[in-house]
Motif scaffolding. Structure first.
Motif, PDB file in Angstrom:
ATOM      1  N   TRP A  36       0.863  -1.181   0.000  1.00 57.97           N
ATOM      2  CA  TRP A  36       0.000   0.000   0.000  1.00 57.97           C
ATOM      3  C   TRP A  36       0.900   1.232   0.000  1.00 57.97           C
ATOM      4  CZ3 TRP A  36      -5.126   0.219  -0.747  1.00 57.97           C
ATOM      5  CH2 TRP A  36      -5.891  -0.925  -0.508  1.00 57.97           C
ATOM      6  N   ARG A  38       0.663   5.742  -0.674  1.00 64.25           N
ATOM      7  CA  ARG A  38      -0.273   6.860  -0.700  1.00 64.25           C
ATOM      8  C   ARG A  38       0.398   8.097  -1.273  1.00 64.25           C
ATOM      9  NH1 ARG A  38      -0.911   7.991   5.834  1.00 64.25           N
ATOM     10  NH2 ARG A  38       1.172   8.907   6.179  1.00 64.25           N
ATOM     11  N   GLU A  46       4.287   7.678  -1.431  1.00 66.52           N
ATOM     12  CA  GLU A  46       5.123   7.139  -0.375  1.00 66.52           C
ATOM     13  C   GLU A  46       4.627   5.780   0.103  1.00 66.52           C
ATOM     14  OE1 GLU A  46       5.038   9.741   3.014  1.00 66.52           O
ATOM     15  OE2 GLU A  46       2.957   9.311   3.486  1.00 66.52           O
ATOM     16  N   VAL A  48       3.459   2.894   2.534  1.00 64.52           N
ATOM     17  CA  VAL A  48       2.643   2.812   3.743  1.00 64.52           C
ATOM     18  C   VAL A  48       2.845   1.463   4.423  1.00 64.52           C
ATOM     19  CG1 VAL A  48       0.290   2.771   4.660  1.00 64.52           C
ATOM     20  CG2 VAL A  48       0.902   4.399   2.840  1.00 64.52           C
ATOM     21  N   SER A  49       2.653   0.385   3.663  1.00 60.94           N
ATOM     22  CA  SER A  49       2.742  -0.934   4.268  1.00 60.94           C
ATOM     23  C   SER A  49       2.947  -1.987   3.187  1.00 60.94           C
ATOM     24  CB  SER A  49       1.461  -1.244   5.049  1.00 60.94           C
ATOM     25  OG  SER A  49       1.552  -2.498   5.700  1.00 60.94           O
ATOM     26  N   TYR A  63       5.721  -1.573   7.932  1.00 60.46           N
ATOM     27  CA  TYR A  63       4.935  -0.350   7.997  1.00 60.46           C
ATOM     28  C   TYR A  63       5.862   0.856   7.980  1.00 60.46           C
ATOM     29  CZ  TYR A  63       1.210  -3.447   9.643  1.00 60.46           C
ATOM     30  OH  TYR A  63       0.275  -4.452   9.745  1.00 60.46           O
ATOM     31  N   SER A  66       5.242   6.387  10.159  1.00 59.98           N
ATOM     32  CA  SER A  66       4.120   7.294  10.381  1.00 59.98           C
ATOM     33  C   SER A  66       2.802   6.573  10.640  1.00 59.98           C
ATOM     34  CB  SER A  66       3.962   8.228   9.189  1.00 59.98           C
ATOM     35  OG  SER A  66       3.743   7.485   8.006  1.00 59.98           O
ATOM     36  N   VAL A  67       2.740   5.275  10.308  1.00 57.28           N
ATOM     37  CA  VAL A  67       1.471   4.562  10.480  1.00 57.28           C
ATOM     38  C   VAL A  67       1.578   3.389  11.447  1.00 57.28           C
ATOM     39  CG1 VAL A  67       0.829   5.208   8.142  1.00 57.28           C
ATOM     40  CG2 VAL A  67       1.750   2.925   8.563  1.00 57.28           C
ATOM     41  N   MET A  86      -7.208   1.002   8.935  1.00 53.92           N
ATOM     42  CA  MET A  86      -6.629   2.253   9.407  1.00 53.92           C
ATOM     43  C   MET A  86      -7.448   2.775  10.569  1.00 53.92           C
ATOM     44  SD  MET A  86      -5.829   4.034   5.709  1.00 53.92           S
ATOM     45  CE  MET A  86      -7.562   4.310   5.359  1.00 53.92           C
ATOM     46  N   ASP A  93      -3.123  11.900   7.170  1.00 56.73           N
ATOM     47  CA  ASP A  93      -3.335  10.653   6.432  1.00 56.73           C
ATOM     48  C   ASP A  93      -4.136  10.864   5.152  1.00 56.73           C
ATOM     49  OD1 ASP A  93      -3.819   9.171   9.633  1.00 56.73           O
ATOM     50  OD2 ASP A  93      -2.046   8.912   8.351  1.00 56.73           O
ATOM     51  N   TYR A  97      -4.839   6.484  -1.839  1.00 63.54           N
ATOM     52  CA  TYR A  97      -4.159   5.257  -1.429  1.00 63.54           C
ATOM     53  C   TYR A  97      -4.173   4.266  -2.587  1.00 63.54           C
ATOM     54  CZ  TYR A  97      -3.803   6.760   3.390  1.00 63.54           C
ATOM     55  OH  TYR A  97      -3.454   7.436   4.542  1.00 63.54           O
TER      56      TYR A  97
END
Length: 125
Positions: A36, A38, A46, A48-49, A63, A66-67, A86, A93, A97
């Motif tokens: 993932w 975003r 960038e 995310v996961s 991850y 930031s998350v 989320m 955020d 996504y």
């Protein structure tokens, strides 16, 4: 070829939760790396996961700092779907996504060949 379709985005108040889904077609993704990413307005896309098949025995997850502690990635191979749960969302955020897939993807978007069209997540105060 792998086709990816994201869903679950929307408008949510700060502190709220959303669950994004990414359903794949064309190939079974059980051994694919799924990521993932975003992209916020005016910013680069960038990480995310990521949820990856590791050493042929188990899945590993990563991850962005930031998350961590707020987002959870998971997959349901029977449904050929990856999820991003989320919670404790903040206005930071807010972004589009994207779901991504490849046989050996990682934390870098350049490692993924297949991308979904994206789903908008907007977090308001």
């Amino acid at each position: 070829q792998v086709q990816l379709v994201e869903s679950g985005g929307g408008l949510v108040l700060a502190g709220g939760s959303l669950r994004l889904s990414c359903t794949a077609s064309g190939r079974t993704i059980s051994t694919y790396a799924m990521g993932w990413f975003r992209q916020a307005p005016g910013k680069e896309r960038e990480f995310v996961s990521a949820h990856r098949w590791s050493s042929g025995r188990a899945y590993s997850v990563e991850y962005a700092d930031s998350v961590k502690g707020r987002f959870t990635i998971s997959r349901d191979n029977a449904k050929n779907t990856v999820y991003l749960q989320m919670k404790s969302l903040t206005p930071e955020d807010t972004a589009v996504y994207y779901c991504a897939a490849d046989l050996s993807g990682g934390l870098n978007l350049k490692e993924y060949r297949y991308w979904g069209q994206g789903t908008q997540v907007t977090v308001s105060i």
